[in-house]
Design an enzyme around this catalytic site. Structure first.
Site, mmCIF file in Angstrom:
data_model
loop_
_atom_site.group_PDB
_atom_site.id
_atom_site.type_symbol
_atom_site.label_atom_id
_atom_site.label_comp_id
_atom_site.label_asym_id
_atom_site.label_seq_id
_atom_site.Cartn_x
_atom_site.Cartn_y
_atom_site.Cartn_z
ATOM 1 N N ASP A 252 52.565 71.545 44.700
ATOM 2 C CA ASP A 252 52.255 72.936 45.014
ATOM 3 C C ASP A 252 53.331 73.799 44.344
ATOM 4 O O ASP A 252 54.396 73.995 44.916
ATOM 5 C CB ASP A 252 52.252 73.121 46.532
ATOM 6 C CG ASP A 252 51.957 74.531 46.984
ATOM 7 O OD1 ASP A 252 51.555 75.352 46.142
ATOM 8 O OD2 ASP A 252 52.152 74.821 48.183
ATOM 9 N N GLU B 113 55.339 82.992 44.377
ATOM 10 C CA GLU B 113 54.103 82.913 45.161
ATOM 11 C C GLU B 113 54.401 82.521 46.600
ATOM 12 O O GLU B 113 53.789 83.030 47.541
ATOM 13 C CB GLU B 113 53.147 81.897 44.521
ATOM 14 C CG GLU B 113 51.751 81.861 45.141
ATOM 15 C CD GLU B 113 51.581 80.874 46.282
ATOM 16 O OE1 GLU B 113 50.497 80.836 46.881
ATOM 17 O OE2 GLU B 113 52.552 80.135 46.588
#
Length: 372
Positions: free
Chosen positions: A181, A211
């Site tokens: 991720d 993010e």
């Protein structure tokens, strides 16, 4: 291009050091991999990497986004005995931290290793021995005897750390490591660039920053690019493990990329643009690309940050199912990632003026509002 090449690319990205706000090492890898396949390449003021691959129509623009950052730790104090206290950068489950090795970046750009320690169970108050500690109770031990030794090693308040974990192949199609991720999203995007040909739209491939701490880089880049539509690439939860009911799986390993219908949580739900999502589904069906549909309550992707910029940008997400997300032992199927890249390539190659016209606003009366 073989799956082995994809695995090597993912390994290099996974093992790179890059918590939110400190993506430099990942950024240089992305620049190296992206440069041969784009017509223009730049790094913006916040550190997003933006590549432009021209299509036959420069006025039709699609943005592909995948984030470079991983969750990390930020040193917020150093005690007199040389132990480092820290705060999380991004979403952590403290259970996954206890007893882990970490890598800390020093002020001169070097790296040292440490371990996450906690109070030994032998001297823990009765009844508390098996309780998961809170992050504020944990510390990093780098073997220093006092705070001055820590300073000599180049560590100070504000230094950052990531988990120390290597990438491994569990079998021919299954791999494990840290920071899938969203290093797998980066790999999917870079792999797409290698395959892409004969496309009408101009493609903006954006490797975003921060993010994990609020979709920051994607918002900045979306304002800059202002695409006709955008697709985010990210991991999603694959909870297909013992003890979880089938309804709660969200996605399964080996069933293909997941196409997001909805995600989010207490901060608000994000519903992927239905028209764009249906277009992606139809492309998958027409080309026999395996896929699954995803509804995830908890967590979101860059698509949510992109969608509400300017006067609104149609946005959707292609996800790669991943077990044990935000842990040092994330697991995914290489075939799911390669199929995600294949699907993304077909989606971009199939995009045309007709699709984009269907996604744009409709003027019912008058000449329409201008966006500047």
């Amino acid at each position: 291009m073989s799956n082995e090449e994809f695995i090597n690319l993912l390994k290099e990205l996974s093992e790179a050091f890059g918590p939110s706000g400190f993506e430099d090492e990942v950024r240089e890898l992305v620049i190296k991999e992206m440069e041969p396949y784009v017509d223009e390449l730049e790094v913006d003021k916040w550190g997003n990497v933006i590549g432009v691959r021209y299509g036959s129509r420069r006025d039709l623009k699609v943005m592909i986004a995948a984030h470079m950052d991983e969750i990390g730790l930020l040193i917020d104090s150093i005690d007199k005995n040389g132990f480092l206290r820290f705060r999380g950068i991004g979403g952590w489950n403290e259970v996954t931290l206890v007893g882990q090795r970490v890598i800390i970046k020093t002020q001169d750009g070097g790296k040292i290793k440490g371990v996450v320690g906690s109070r030994p169970p032998h001297v823990t108050p009765p009844g508390k021995e098996r309780e998961a500690p809170e992050m504020k109770e944990l510390f990093i031990d780098i073997g220093a005897s006092d705070s001055s030794e820590v300073e000599k090693l180049g560590v100070r308040v504000g230094s950052v750390a990531v988990l120390d974990r290597s990438f491994e192949v569990l079998n021919n199609d299954t791999v494990t490591g840290k920071a899938f991720d969203d290093r797998v999203g980066l790999a999917v995007m870079l792999w797409m660039l290698r395959q892409l040909k004969n496309h009408e739209v101009t493609v903006y491939t954006v490797a975003t920053v921060q993010e994990e701490v609020g979709l920051k880089g994607a918002q900045v880049a979306a304002d800059r690019v202002y695409p006709d539509f955008a697709i985010a690439l990210d991991t999603t939860i694959a909870a297909d493990v013992p003890g979880v009911s089938e309804r709660e799986y969200v996605s399964r390993l080996g069933a293909g990329p997941a196409l997001k219908i909805m995600d989010g949580g207490r901060g608000g739900l994000f519903i992927a643009h239905p028209g764009l999502t249906n277009y992606i589904i139809n492309i998958a069906k027409a080309n026999n690309v395996p896929y699954q549909l995803e509804v995830l309550i908890g967590g979101t992707t860059d698509a949510a940050g992109i969608a509400l910029r300017r006067d609104g940008i149609p946005a959707a997400t292609i996800s790669i199912p991943t077990r044990y997300v935000h842990s040092p032992v994330e697991v995914l199927k290489v075939s799911d990632a390669v199929n995600a890249s294949r699907l993304l390539t077909l989606v971009v190659q199939g995009a045309n003026e007709g699709l984009i016209s269907s996604l744009r606003s409709r003027v019912i009366k008058g000449v329409g509002f201008k966006v500047t």
